[in-house]
Design a protein around this motif. Structure first.
Motif, PDB file in Angstrom:
ATOM      1  N   ASN A 295       0.823  -1.201   0.000  1.00 28.23           N
ATOM      2  CA  ASN A 295       0.000   0.000   0.000  1.00 28.23           C
ATOM      3  C   ASN A 295       0.862   1.258   0.000  1.00 28.23           C
ATOM      4  O   ASN A 295       2.099   1.173  -0.032  1.00 28.23           O
ATOM      5  CB  ASN A 295      -0.961  -0.026   1.194  1.00 28.23           C
ATOM      6  N   ILE A 296       0.218   2.399   0.047  1.00 27.41           N
ATOM      7  CA  ILE A 296       0.931   3.676  -0.021  1.00 27.41           C
ATOM      8  C   ILE A 296       1.895   3.836   1.145  1.00 27.41           C
ATOM      9  O   ILE A 296       3.070   4.157   0.946  1.00 27.41           O
ATOM     10  CB  ILE A 296      -0.071   4.854  -0.076  1.00 27.41           C
ATOM     11  N   ILE A 297       1.428   3.617   2.350  1.00 28.37           N
ATOM     12  CA  ILE A 297       2.286   3.872   3.507  1.00 28.37           C
ATOM     13  C   ILE A 297       3.441   2.880   3.573  1.00 28.37           C
ATOM     14  O   ILE A 297       4.552   3.240   3.971  1.00 28.37           O
ATOM     15  CB  ILE A 297       1.470   3.926   4.833  1.00 28.37           C
ATOM     16  N   TRP A 298       3.212   1.636   3.145  1.00 30.01           N
ATOM     17  CA  TRP A 298       4.311   0.671   3.112  1.00 30.01           C
ATOM     18  C   TRP A 298       5.400   1.138   2.152  1.00 30.01           C
ATOM     19  O   TRP A 298       6.588   1.075   2.465  1.00 30.01           O
ATOM     20  CB  TRP A 298       3.820  -0.727   2.706  1.00 30.01           C
ATOM     21  N   ASN A 299       5.017   1.632   0.981  1.00 25.40           N
ATOM     22  CA  ASN A 299       5.996   2.112   0.008  1.00 25.40           C
ATOM     23  C   ASN A 299       6.797   3.297   0.543  1.00 25.40           C
ATOM     24  O   ASN A 299       8.003   3.383   0.336  1.00 25.40           O
ATOM     25  CB  ASN A 299       5.320   2.472  -1.318  1.00 25.40           C
ATOM     26  N   ALA A 300       6.139   4.204   1.234  1.00 27.89           N
ATOM     27  CA  ALA A 300       6.839   5.354   1.815  1.00 27.89           C
ATOM     28  C   ALA A 300       7.835   4.889   2.875  1.00 27.89           C
ATOM     29  O   ALA A 300       8.996   5.317   2.887  1.00 27.89           O
ATOM     30  CB  ALA A 300       5.833   6.340   2.407  1.00 27.89           C
ATOM     31  N   ALA A 301       7.396   3.998   3.759  1.00 24.04           N
ATOM     32  CA  ALA A 301       8.276   3.489   4.805  1.00 24.04           C
ATOM     33  C   ALA A 301       9.408   2.650   4.204  1.00 24.04           C
ATOM     34  O   ALA A 301      10.546   2.673   4.693  1.00 24.04           O
ATOM     35  CB  ALA A 301       7.479   2.665   5.808  1.00 24.04           C
ATOM     36  N   HIS A 302       9.116   1.917   3.143  1.00 27.27           N
ATOM     37  CA  HIS A 302      10.132   1.119   2.454  1.00 27.27           C
ATOM     38  C   HIS A 302      11.249   2.025   1.935  1.00 27.27           C
ATOM     39  O   HIS A 302      12.434   1.679   2.036  1.00 27.27           O
ATOM     40  CB  HIS A 302       9.474   0.352   1.309  1.00 27.27           C
ATOM     41  N   CYS A 303      10.897   3.186   1.415  1.00 23.96           N
ATOM     42  CA  CYS A 303      11.920   4.130   0.947  1.00 23.96           C
ATOM     43  C   CYS A 303      12.839   4.555   2.088  1.00 23.96           C
ATOM     44  O   CYS A 303      14.063   4.642   1.916  1.00 23.96           O
ATOM     45  CB  CYS A 303      11.264   5.350   0.297  1.00 23.96           C
ATOM     46  N   VAL A 304      12.273   4.800   3.255  1.00 23.93           N
ATOM     47  CA  VAL A 304      13.079   5.164   4.420  1.00 23.93           C
ATOM     48  C   VAL A 304      13.997   4.006   4.801  1.00 23.93           C
ATOM     49  O   VAL A 304      15.205   4.185   5.006  1.00 23.93           O
ATOM     50  CB  VAL A 304      12.196   5.556   5.623  1.00 23.93           C
ATOM     51  N   ALA A 305      13.442   2.807   4.882  1.00 22.47           N
ATOM     52  CA  ALA A 305      14.212   1.633   5.299  1.00 22.47           C
ATOM     53  C   ALA A 305      15.365   1.343   4.339  1.00 22.47           C
ATOM     54  O   ALA A 305      16.500   1.085   4.774  1.00 22.47           O
ATOM     55  CB  ALA A 305      13.296   0.417   5.410  1.00 22.47           C
ATOM     56  N   VAL A 306      15.094   1.391   3.051  1.00 22.63           N
ATOM     57  CA  VAL A 306      16.138   1.101   2.066  1.00 22.63           C
ATOM     58  C   VAL A 306      17.209   2.188   2.075  1.00 22.63           C
ATOM     59  O   VAL A 306      18.403   1.897   2.000  1.00 22.63           O
ATOM     60  CB  VAL A 306      15.529   0.904   0.659  1.00 22.63           C
ATOM     61  N   GLN A 307      16.802   3.440   2.202  1.00 24.45           N
ATOM     62  CA  GLN A 307      17.782   4.528   2.273  1.00 24.45           C
ATOM     63  C   GLN A 307      18.720   4.323   3.455  1.00 24.45           C
ATOM     64  O   GLN A 307      19.929   4.479   3.338  1.00 24.45           O
ATOM     65  CB  GLN A 307      17.068   5.883   2.372  1.00 24.45           C
ATOM     66  N   GLN A 308      18.163   3.939   4.582  1.00 21.56           N
ATOM     67  CA  GLN A 308      18.981   3.725   5.770  1.00 21.56           C
ATOM     68  C   GLN A 308      19.962   2.564   5.566  1.00 21.56           C
ATOM     69  O   GLN A 308      21.124   2.653   5.962  1.00 21.56           O
ATOM     70  CB  GLN A 308      18.082   3.447   6.976  1.00 21.56           C
ATOM     71  N   ALA A 309      19.490   1.497   4.939  1.00 19.68           N
ATOM     72  CA  ALA A 309      20.359   0.346   4.690  1.00 19.68           C
ATOM     73  C   ALA A 309      21.446   0.688   3.672  1.00 19.68           C
ATOM     74  O   ALA A 309      22.620   0.368   3.882  1.00 19.68           O
ATOM     75  CB  ALA A 309      19.532  -0.843   4.217  1.00 19.68           C
ATOM     76  N   LEU A 310      21.066   1.338   2.586  1.00 17.08           N
ATOM     77  CA  LEU A 310      22.039   1.675   1.545  1.00 17.08           C
ATOM     78  C   LEU A 310      23.099   2.659   2.027  1.00 17.08           C
ATOM     79  O   LEU A 310      24.279   2.501   1.731  1.00 17.08           O
ATOM     80  CB  LEU A 310      21.333   2.293   0.332  1.00 17.08           C
ATOM     81  N   VAL A 311      22.665   3.675   2.724  1.00 14.80           N
ATOM     82  CA  VAL A 311      23.562   4.766   3.081  1.00 14.80           C
ATOM     83  C   VAL A 311      24.315   4.500   4.390  1.00 14.80           C
ATOM     84  O   VAL A 311      25.542   4.624   4.444  1.00 14.80           O
ATOM     85  CB  VAL A 311      22.787   6.093   3.146  1.00 14.80           C
ATOM     86  N   TYR A 312      23.605   4.107   5.425  1.00 21.93           N
ATOM     87  CA  TYR A 312      24.241   3.957   6.734  1.00 21.93           C
ATOM     88  C   TYR A 312      24.803   2.551   6.970  1.00 21.93           C
ATOM     89  O   TYR A 312      25.967   2.409   7.338  1.00 21.93           O
ATOM     90  CB  TYR A 312      23.266   4.358   7.851  1.00 21.93           C
ATOM     91  N   LYS A 313      23.982   1.541   6.768  1.00 22.25           N
ATOM     92  CA  LYS A 313      24.462   0.177   7.032  1.00 22.25           C
ATOM     93  C   LYS A 313      25.647  -0.179   6.142  1.00 22.25           C
ATOM     94  O   LYS A 313      26.636  -0.748   6.622  1.00 22.25           O
ATOM     95  CB  LYS A 313      23.344  -0.849   6.857  1.00 22.25           C
ATOM     96  N   LEU A 314      25.562   0.137   4.855  1.00 23.12           N
ATOM     97  CA  LEU A 314      26.676  -0.189   3.963  1.00 23.12           C
ATOM     98  C   LEU A 314      27.912   0.659   4.242  1.00 23.12           C
ATOM     99  O   LEU A 314      29.008   0.314   3.817  1.00 23.12           O
ATOM    100  CB  LEU A 314      26.254  -0.064   2.498  1.00 23.12           C
ATOM    101  N   SER A 315      27.739   1.741   4.983  1.00 25.79           N
ATOM    102  CA  SER A 315      28.875   2.561   5.411  1.00 25.79           C
ATOM    103  C   SER A 315      29.395   2.119   6.778  1.00 25.79           C
ATOM    104  O   SER A 315      30.329   2.727   7.315  1.00 25.79           O
ATOM    105  CB  SER A 315      28.479   4.037   5.469  1.00 25.79           C
TER     106      SER A 315
END
Length: 125
Positions: free
Chosen positions: A11-31
């Motif tokens: 749904n809409i809210i899942w997609n918005a939250a997914h963007c936050v989660a993936v950004q955090q994993a890509l940017v912070y976790k991979l760093s």
């Protein structure tokens, strides 16, 4: 925000939250840095996850806040040059992300995809 139209997996809210989660994993976790959001949040909204039920208004408000708060914090952290180390990662599309700049570029692409999904879902709800 919570309705999953026929033909969609989320749904809409899942997609918005997914963007936050993936950004955090890509940017912070991979760093190799701690994420701004919890591990539970990232797992709940990571690739392959699906909505587990309706999201409360409180959680919707939190996700809305996180959409801008994580952006501003990432900009500050980038300006402060904290993204020194990076663990290479190959995406499911076959793109290899080698540094923070690549992570940010791929994140923009990823968020664009999910913005399109959100816009499509809006037509059905």
């Amino acid at each position: 925000m919570n309705k999953i139209p026929q033909g969609f997996n989320n749904n809409i809210i899942w997609n918005a939250a997914h963007c936050v989660a993936v950004q955090q994993a890509l940017v912070y976790k991979l760093s190799g840095l701690p994420t701004i959001v919890s591990k539970e949040f990232i797992l709940k909204y990571s690739k392959g996850a699906k909505p587990e039920g309706d999201v409360s208004q409180t959680e919707v408000d939190e996700i809305k806040t996180l959409l801008s708060a994580t952006l501003h914090q990432t900009q500050k952290d980038f300006d402060d040059h904290i993204f020194v180390n990076f663990h290479e990662y190959t995406t499911s599309l076959g793109n290899t992300i080698k540094d923070i700049n690549g992570a940010l570029e791929f994140n923009n692409y990823h968020e664009g995809l999910h913005t399109g999904v959100i816009m499509s879902i809006r037509k059905f709800v």
